[in-house]
Design a protein around this motif. Structure first.
Motif, PDB file in Angstrom:
ATOM      1  N   LEU A   1       6.327   8.909  -4.511  1.00  0.00           N
ATOM      2  CA  LEU A   1       6.176   9.477  -5.853  1.00  0.00           C
ATOM      3  C   LEU A   1       7.389   9.168  -6.736  1.00  0.00           C
ATOM      4  O   LEU A   1       7.278   9.168  -7.971  1.00  0.00           O
ATOM      5  N   LEU A   2       8.538   8.869  -6.116  1.00  0.00           N
ATOM      6  CA  LEU A   2       9.729   8.495  -6.886  1.00  0.00           C
ATOM      7  C   LEU A   2       9.819   6.987  -7.111  1.00  0.00           C
ATOM      8  O   LEU A   2      10.757   6.500  -7.747  1.00  0.00           O
ATOM      9  N   GLY A   3       8.861   6.238  -6.564  1.00  0.00           N
ATOM     10  CA  GLY A   3       8.852   4.786  -6.745  1.00  0.00           C
ATOM     11  C   GLY A   3       9.931   4.068  -5.957  1.00  0.00           C
ATOM     12  O   GLY A   3      10.388   2.987  -6.359  1.00  0.00           O
ATOM     13  N   LEU A   4      10.322   4.648  -4.811  1.00  0.00           N
ATOM     14  CA  LEU A   4      11.416   4.068  -4.026  1.00  0.00           C
ATOM     15  C   LEU A   4      10.933   3.075  -2.982  1.00  0.00           C
ATOM     16  O   LEU A   4      11.746   2.408  -2.340  1.00  0.00           O
ATOM     17  N   GLY A   5       9.635   2.979  -2.775  1.00  0.00           N
ATOM     18  CA  GLY A   5       9.110   1.979  -1.845  1.00  0.00           C
ATOM     19  C   GLY A   5       8.945   2.507  -0.436  1.00  0.00           C
ATOM     20  O   GLY A   5       9.131   3.684  -0.146  1.00  0.00           O
TER      21      GLY A   5
ATOM     22  N   ARG B   1       8.682  23.353  26.359  1.00  0.00           N
ATOM     23  CA  ARG B   1       8.264  24.631  25.771  1.00  0.00           C
ATOM     24  C   ARG B   1       8.480  24.556  24.268  1.00  0.00           C
ATOM     25  O   ARG B   1       9.622  24.450  23.797  1.00  0.00           O
ATOM     26  N   ARG B   2       7.393  24.565  23.525  1.00  0.00           N
ATOM     27  CA  ARG B   2       7.484  24.444  22.072  1.00  0.00           C
ATOM     28  C   ARG B   2       7.884  25.772  21.452  1.00  0.00           C
ATOM     29  O   ARG B   2       7.232  26.788  21.665  1.00  0.00           O
ATOM     30  N   LEU B   3       8.963  25.755  20.681  1.00  0.00           N
ATOM     31  CA  LEU B   3       9.451  26.950  20.009  1.00  0.00           C
ATOM     32  C   LEU B   3       9.019  26.999  18.548  1.00  0.00           C
ATOM     33  O   LEU B   3       8.928  28.078  17.969  1.00  0.00           O
ATOM     34  N   ALA B   4       8.785  25.833  17.958  1.00  0.00           N
ATOM     35  CA  ALA B   4       8.396  25.782  16.549  1.00  0.00           C
ATOM     36  C   ALA B   4       7.740  24.447  16.255  1.00  0.00           C
ATOM     37  O   ALA B   4       8.004  23.445  16.927  1.00  0.00           O
ATOM     38  N   THR B   5       6.898  24.456  15.228  1.00  0.00           N
ATOM     39  CA  THR B   5       6.273  23.222  14.760  1.00  0.00           C
ATOM     40  C   THR B   5       6.122  23.332  13.244  1.00  0.00           C
ATOM     41  O   THR B   5       6.494  24.348  12.643  1.00  0.00           O
ATOM     42  N   THR B   6       5.584  22.296  12.613  1.00  0.00           N
ATOM     43  CA  THR B   6       5.350  22.375  11.173  1.00  0.00           C
ATOM     44  C   THR B   6       3.940  22.890  10.914  1.00  0.00           C
ATOM     45  O   THR B   6       2.998  22.540  11.631  1.00  0.00           O
ATOM     46  N   ILE B   7       3.819  23.723   9.888  1.00  0.00           N
ATOM     47  CA  ILE B   7       2.509  24.268   9.562  1.00  0.00           C
ATOM     48  C   ILE B   7       1.790  23.401   8.528  1.00  0.00           C
ATOM     49  O   ILE B   7       0.644  23.686   8.174  1.00  0.00           O
ATOM     50  N   ASP B   8       2.456  22.339   8.050  1.00  0.00           N
ATOM     51  CA  ASP B   8       1.806  21.423   7.105  1.00  0.00           C
ATOM     52  C   ASP B   8       2.361  20.017   7.298  1.00  0.00           C
ATOM     53  O   ASP B   8       2.025  19.355   8.271  1.00  0.00           O
ATOM     54  N   ASP B   9       3.202  19.550   6.397  1.00  0.00           N
ATOM     55  CA  ASP B   9       3.780  18.213   6.516  1.00  0.00           C
ATOM     56  C   ASP B   9       4.907  18.191   7.540  1.00  0.00           C
ATOM     57  O   ASP B   9       5.605  19.180   7.734  1.00  0.00           O
ATOM     58  N   ALA B  10       5.084  17.039   8.181  1.00  0.00           N
ATOM     59  CA  ALA B  10       6.282  16.803   8.982  1.00  0.00           C
ATOM     60  C   ALA B  10       7.410  16.370   8.054  1.00  0.00           C
ATOM     61  O   ALA B  10       7.175  15.956   6.911  1.00  0.00           O
ATOM     62  N   ALA B  11       8.640  16.434   8.537  1.00  0.00           N
ATOM     63  CA  ALA B  11       9.787  16.059   7.704  1.00  0.00           C
ATOM     64  C   ALA B  11       9.709  14.591   7.284  1.00  0.00           C
ATOM     65  O   ALA B  11       9.931  14.245   6.117  1.00  0.00           O
ATOM     66  N   GLY B  12       9.386  13.716   8.239  1.00  0.00           N
ATOM     67  CA  GLY B  12       9.281  12.298   7.908  1.00  0.00           C
ATOM     68  C   GLY B  12       8.167  12.008   6.926  1.00  0.00           C
ATOM     69  O   GLY B  12       8.283  11.146   6.046  1.00  0.00           O
ATOM     70  N   GLU B  13       7.076  12.745   7.066  1.00  0.00           N
ATOM     71  CA  GLU B  13       5.956  12.622   6.130  1.00  0.00           C
ATOM     72  C   GLU B  13       6.395  13.010   4.722  1.00  0.00           C
ATOM     73  O   GLU B  13       6.040  12.344   3.734  1.00  0.00           O
ATOM     74  N   ALA B  14       7.171  14.074   4.617  1.00  0.00           N
ATOM     75  CA  ALA B  14       7.682  14.511   3.319  1.00  0.00           C
ATOM     76  C   ALA B  14       8.614  13.462   2.721  1.00  0.00           C
ATOM     77  O   ALA B  14       8.586  13.203   1.507  1.00  0.00           O
ATOM     78  N   PHE B  15       9.448  12.837   3.551  1.00  0.00           N
ATOM     79  CA  PHE B  15      10.318  11.757   3.074  1.00  0.00           C
ATOM     80  C   PHE B  15       9.480  10.600   2.531  1.00  0.00           C
ATOM     81  O   PHE B  15       9.759  10.064   1.447  1.00  0.00           O
ATOM     82  N   ASP B  16       8.464  10.191   3.271  1.00  0.00           N
ATOM     83  CA  ASP B  16       7.637   9.058   2.847  1.00  0.00           C
ATOM     84  C   ASP B  16       6.905   9.352   1.542  1.00  0.00           C
ATOM     85  O   ASP B  16       6.843   8.505   0.640  1.00  0.00           O
ATOM     86  N   LYS B  17       6.335  10.556   1.441  1.00  0.00           N
ATOM     87  CA  LYS B  17       5.582  10.902   0.233  1.00  0.00           C
ATOM     88  C   LYS B  17       6.511  11.061  -0.962  1.00  0.00           C
ATOM     89  O   LYS B  17       6.153  10.693  -2.091  1.00  0.00           O
ATOM     90  N   THR B  18       7.701  11.609  -0.744  1.00  0.00           N
ATOM     91  CA  THR B  18       8.672  11.731  -1.831  1.00  0.00           C
ATOM     92  C   THR B  18       9.119  10.360  -2.308  1.00  0.00           C
ATOM     93  O   THR B  18       9.230  10.114  -3.520  1.00  0.00           O
ATOM     94  N   ALA B  19       9.371   9.450  -1.373  1.00  0.00           N
ATOM     95  CA  ALA B  19       9.765   8.090  -1.748  1.00  0.00           C
ATOM     96  C   ALA B  19       8.683   7.425  -2.583  1.00  0.00           C
ATOM     97  O   ALA B  19       8.970   6.730  -3.571  1.00  0.00           O
TER      98      ALA B  19
ATOM     99  N   PHE C   1       0.805  -1.212   0.000  1.00  0.00           N
ATOM    100  CA  PHE C   1       0.000   0.000   0.000  1.00  0.00           C
ATOM    101  C   PHE C   1       0.846   1.275   0.000  1.00  0.00           C
ATOM    102  O   PHE C   1       0.307   2.380  -0.078  1.00  0.00           O
ATOM    103  N   GLY C   2       2.154   1.126   0.135  1.00  0.00           N
ATOM    104  CA  GLY C   2       3.045   2.283   0.118  1.00  0.00           C
ATOM    105  C   GLY C   2       2.961   3.152   1.348  1.00  0.00           C
ATOM    106  O   GLY C   2       3.403   4.296   1.340  1.00  0.00           O
ATOM    107  N   GLY C   3       2.397   2.638   2.417  1.00  0.00           N
ATOM    108  CA  GLY C   3       2.249   3.393   3.660  1.00  0.00           C
ATOM    109  C   GLY C   3       1.467   2.577   4.667  1.00  0.00           C
ATOM    110  O   GLY C   3       0.982   1.478   4.366  1.00  0.00           O
TER     111      GLY C   3
ATOM    112  N   ARG D   1      19.135   6.121   0.806  1.00  0.00           N
ATOM    113  CA  ARG D   1      19.952   5.222  -0.026  1.00  0.00           C
ATOM    114  C   ARG D   1      20.080   5.762  -1.442  1.00  0.00           C
ATOM    115  O   ARG D   1      21.176   5.765  -2.025  1.00  0.00           O
ATOM    116  N   ALA D   2      18.968   6.207  -2.021  1.00  0.00           N
ATOM    117  CA  ALA D   2      19.020   6.737  -3.389  1.00  0.00           C
ATOM    118  C   ALA D   2      19.849   8.017  -3.452  1.00  0.00           C
ATOM    119  O   ALA D   2      20.611   8.238  -4.406  1.00  0.00           O
TER     120      ALA D   2
END
Length: 344
Positions: free
Chosen positions: A173-177, A153-171, A40-42, A186-187
């Motif tokens: 769309l690039l067909g990396l699994g 004490r939170r100084l910053a957060t993400t206003i949309d995607d998290a970094a790991g989420e961006a990695f997963d979605k990029t993988a 399912f890719g996720g 690795r790529a």
């Protein structure tokens, strides 16, 4: 010595661990679900929850056997009570409640993010509060001043995607699994990080937060153009993420002059180039850099047991009717950041 049994089931890892308050990991048993979710890719929440039901009791027995102790020997039962996929969280928390009730032991409901936040102290006894934490995972990307157990004490957060989420979605769309983070790394190792011109959202801005949705969309457009190799796209994307993380973290260090160290934790902290960039940043500020071992960055029960031990020794135990939570901010007083998809 305080001995805690910890359970983790917030996403697609089932785990049980026995940890003492003096940092001894007596047992750590983990069962992943990569094969179940790969088609399912996720992560599919229903599949994950069912796997936790089938796996967690066996892991508890295995951990007790590995440590050579009985359930009656532990001082408390700790479990992730959120945030996470609510079905999986409920499985782990109900299991912990049943064990606590049957053995007449206290229950410690642990915030999964607190598990990550305190995990560096499990292997670094000299790490002292307050430290600046970059918490980067599949669901969260935050900068926190960790002032003590239960004090963030939170100084910053993400206003949309998290970094790991961006990695997963990029993988994907690039067909990396799946899982995406290691696949992109690795790529990227054989790609040119300067090959593709990609945006660095919010870099240099006065706003303290993170944003990765625009970067992810830019990768999609570059991939659809057919002009670049997968390896170059992966390397360029990874470098853009590194630049964003380093810039936002440097800004937070300026705001948190009292920080004793720069610490990174969460699944994305297992990425070697990201760790290297953050280590260089800490060095430029004359601060120690602390990152957990790679196995302790991804979801695991040792960090839940460790956080449970610290909370138990501070007298922070919970009733058996404590709820499971899909969302559970570490700093509930933090001002809400702009953005419909903000991860508090």
């Amino acid at each position: 010595m305080t001995l805690i049994l910890g359970l983790e089931s917030s996403c697609d890892e089932s785990a049980a661990s026995l940890v003492t308050a003096d940092r001894q990991i007596l047992a750590h048993c983990l069962a992943g679900q990569e094969a179940a979710h790969q088609p399912f890719g996720g992560v599919v929440p229903e599949i994950a929850a069912r796997a936790h039901v089938e796996t967690l009791p066996r892991l508890v027995e295995q951990a007790l056997d590995e440590a050579g102790v009985r359930l009656g020997d532990v001082d408390a039962i700790a479990a992730t009570a959120g945030p996470g996929l609510i079905g999986g969280v409920m499985v782990g928390l109900v299991t912990a409640k049943a064990l606590a009730l049957s053995a007449n032991k206290p229950l410690v409901a642990v915030n999964h993010l607190e598990g990550h936040a305190l995990s560096p102290m499990l292997t670094e006894p000299d790490l002292a509060f307050p430290y600046l934490l970059l918490l980067v995972s599949g669901g969260h990307c935050q900068l926190l001043l960790v002032e003590g157990v239960g004090a963030y004490r939170r100084l910053a957060t993400t206003i949309d995607d998290a970094a790991g989420e961006a990695f997963d979605k990029t993988a994907k769309l690039l067909g990396l699994g799946y899982p995406g983070g290691p696949a992109v790394e690795r790529a990227a190792a054989s790609g040119n990080p300067k090959a593709v011109s990609l945006p660095r959202p919010l870099v240099g801005s006065d706003e303290p937060h993170f944003s990765f949705a625009g970067l992810k969309s830019a990768v999609l457009r570059a991939a659809e153009s057919g002009r670049y190799s997968v390896e170059d796209l992966a390397a360029s994307f990874q470098k853009a993420v590194i630049d964003c993380l380093a810039d936002r973290t440097e800004r937070a260090l300026t705001a948190a002059q009292q920080a004793t160290a720069l610490v990174v934790a969460g699944g994305v902290a297992a990425n070697t180039p990201i760790r290297t960039a953050l280590k260089d940043l800490a060095g430029s500020r004359g601060l120690p850099f602390v990152a957990p071992p790679l196995w302790l960055c991804t979801d695991n029960a040792a960090m839940i047991a460790w956080a449970g031990a610290l909370r138990f020794e501070a007298g922070l135990v919970d009733p058996l009717d404590v709820p499971a939570r899909a969302r559970w901010p570490l700093d509930p007083t933090a001002e809400r950041a702009r953005g419909a998809g903000v991860k508090a």
